[in-house]
Design a protein around this motif. Structure first.
Motif, short mmCIF file in Angstrom:
data_model
loop_
_atom_site.label_atom_id
_atom_site.label_comp_id
_atom_site.label_asym_id
_atom_site.label_seq_id
_atom_site.Cartn_x
_atom_site.Cartn_y
_atom_site.Cartn_z
N THR A 1 1.13 -1.12 -0.11
CA THR A 1 -0.22 -0.03 0.01
C THR A 1 0.95 1.20 0.08
OG1 THR A 1 -1.97 1.23 1.07
CG2 THR A 1 -0.30 -0.11 2.44
N GLY A 2 0.63 2.25 -0.93
CA GLY A 2 1.40 3.41 -0.83
C GLY A 2 0.79 4.59 -1.71
N VAL A 3 1.58 5.55 -1.76
CA VAL A 3 1.09 6.76 -2.49
C VAL A 3 2.20 6.53 -4.04
CG1 VAL A 3 0.89 9.09 -2.62
CG2 VAL A 3 0.62 8.24 -0.49
N ALA A 4 1.33 6.19 -5.12
CA ALA A 4 2.29 6.13 -6.29
C ALA A 4 2.26 7.45 -6.98
CB ALA A 4 1.74 4.99 -6.97
N GLY A 5 1.31 8.64 -6.66
CA GLY A 5 1.54 9.66 -7.58
C GLY A 5 0.70 9.49 -8.75
N LYS B 1 2.98 14.66 5.22
CA LYS B 1 3.13 13.64 6.23
C LYS B 1 3.28 12.33 5.51
CE LYS B 1 1.28 14.58 10.61
NZ LYS B 1 0.33 14.15 11.75
N LYS B 2 2.73 12.07 4.20
CA LYS B 2 2.70 11.09 3.54
C LYS B 2 3.01 11.38 2.17
CE LYS B 2 -0.18 8.30 6.70
NZ LYS B 2 -1.27 7.42 6.79
N PRO B 3 4.07 11.50 1.59
CA PRO B 3 4.42 12.14 0.31
C PRO B 3 4.37 10.86 -0.79
CG PRO B 3 6.60 11.79 1.71
CD PRO B 3 5.49 11.46 2.64
N VAL B 4 4.24 11.56 -2.11
CA VAL B 4 4.45 10.42 -3.04
C VAL B 4 5.65 9.76 -3.01
CG1 VAL B 4 4.69 10.42 -5.72
CG2 VAL B 4 3.11 12.03 -4.64
N GLY B 5 5.59 8.53 -3.13
CA GLY B 5 6.66 7.47 -2.96
C GLY B 5 6.75 6.84 -1.74
N LEU B 6 5.89 7.17 -0.67
CA LEU B 6 5.86 6.34 0.64
C LEU B 6 4.94 5.05 0.26
CD1 LEU B 6 6.25 6.38 3.43
CD2 LEU B 6 4.08 7.24 3.82
N VAL B 7 5.65 3.93 0.58
CA VAL B 7 5.19 2.68 0.39
C VAL B 7 5.36 1.74 1.49
CG1 VAL B 7 5.06 0.60 -1.09
CG2 VAL B 7 5.22 2.93 -2.26
N GLY C 1 10.89 8.55 -3.11
CA GLY C 1 10.89 9.72 -3.41
C GLY C 1 9.82 10.31 -4.63
N THR C 2 10.56 11.20 -5.23
CA THR C 2 9.63 11.79 -6.41
C THR C 2 9.86 11.08 -7.62
OG1 THR C 2 10.90 13.43 -6.69
CG2 THR C 2 9.10 14.06 -5.23
N LEU C 3 9.70 9.85 -7.85
CA LEU C 3 9.86 9.12 -9.13
C LEU C 3 8.55 9.21 -9.94
CD1 LEU C 3 11.53 6.02 -7.75
CD2 LEU C 3 12.81 7.87 -8.94
N SER C 4 8.39 8.80 -11.35
CA SER C 4 7.22 8.75 -11.69
C SER C 4 6.31 7.79 -11.40
CB SER C 4 7.32 8.17 -13.44
OG SER C 4 7.97 6.91 -13.34
N ARG C 5 5.06 7.55 -11.54
CA ARG C 5 4.14 6.62 -10.98
C ARG C 5 4.57 5.25 -11.23
NH1 ARG C 5 -1.13 6.36 -9.14
NH2 ARG C 5 -2.45 4.70 -9.85
N SER C 6 4.84 4.97 -12.61
CA SER C 6 5.29 3.68 -12.91
C SER C 6 6.60 3.17 -12.45
CB SER C 6 5.45 3.65 -14.49
OG SER C 6 6.33 4.50 -14.85
#
Length: 166
Positions: free
Chosen positions: A102-106, A113-119, A137-142
């Protein structure tokens, strides 16, 4: 999936099949990519039970019995929910192991508190449930989704090889 991921997925399937054990997956942000990685292995049905793709919070609760209060109190992207997803999938499928992601793929959906890339990745077994937090971190969604699958395969492998003497 990269060659290393393919090799890791095959090693997992072979290890489980040799031990006559089974695994299921519970996925949110990866949307089934972990299931694809495992079922790309010829003969995966000897060890792979199936997947719960619980993208919506209600699916987490209905399909694998993640308590709604955990989602409300901690958020879907949390150690607690990753643990409940893995335990819920293992219990629902009646398998030896289950892995959840479970995570934030962006690119949207992140917060301070829960940035894109937190998994969060979790593996549940009869002995214990292990949860690991990743900050890609701020990688692409894929890229985040691919790294999440690789991280899940790696954690499964670590749990499998630490429990072989059991």
């Amino acid at each position: 999936m990269a060659k290393a991921g393919e090799d890791r997925a095959k090693a997992i399937i072979d290890n489980l099949a040799n031990r006559q054990m089974t695994i299921a997956t519970a996925e949110s942000c990866t949307g089934g990519l972990l299931a694809v990685a495992l079922t790309d292995v010829p003969g995966a049905s000897a060890a792979y039970y199936g997947s719960y793709i619980t993208y919506a919070n209600s699916a987490k609760s209905k399909m694998i019995r993640v308590p709604a209060r955990l989602i409300r109190d901690y958020g879907a992207v949390s150690n607690q929910v990753a643990r409940a997803m893995a335990d819920g999938a293992r219990n629902a499928a009646r398998v030896d192991f289950a892995v959840s992601v479970t995570g934030v793929a962006g690119p949207d959906g992140g917060t301070d508190k829960k940035p894109v890339g937190l998994v969060y990745v979790a593996v549940s077994s009869e002995l214990a449930t292990v949860v690991i937090e990743h900050k890609f971190g701020t990688l692409s969604r894929s890229e985040i989704r691919r790294k999440s699958v690789d991280a899940a395969l790696e954690l499964v492998w670590q749990v499998l090889t630490s429990s072989e003497g059991d």
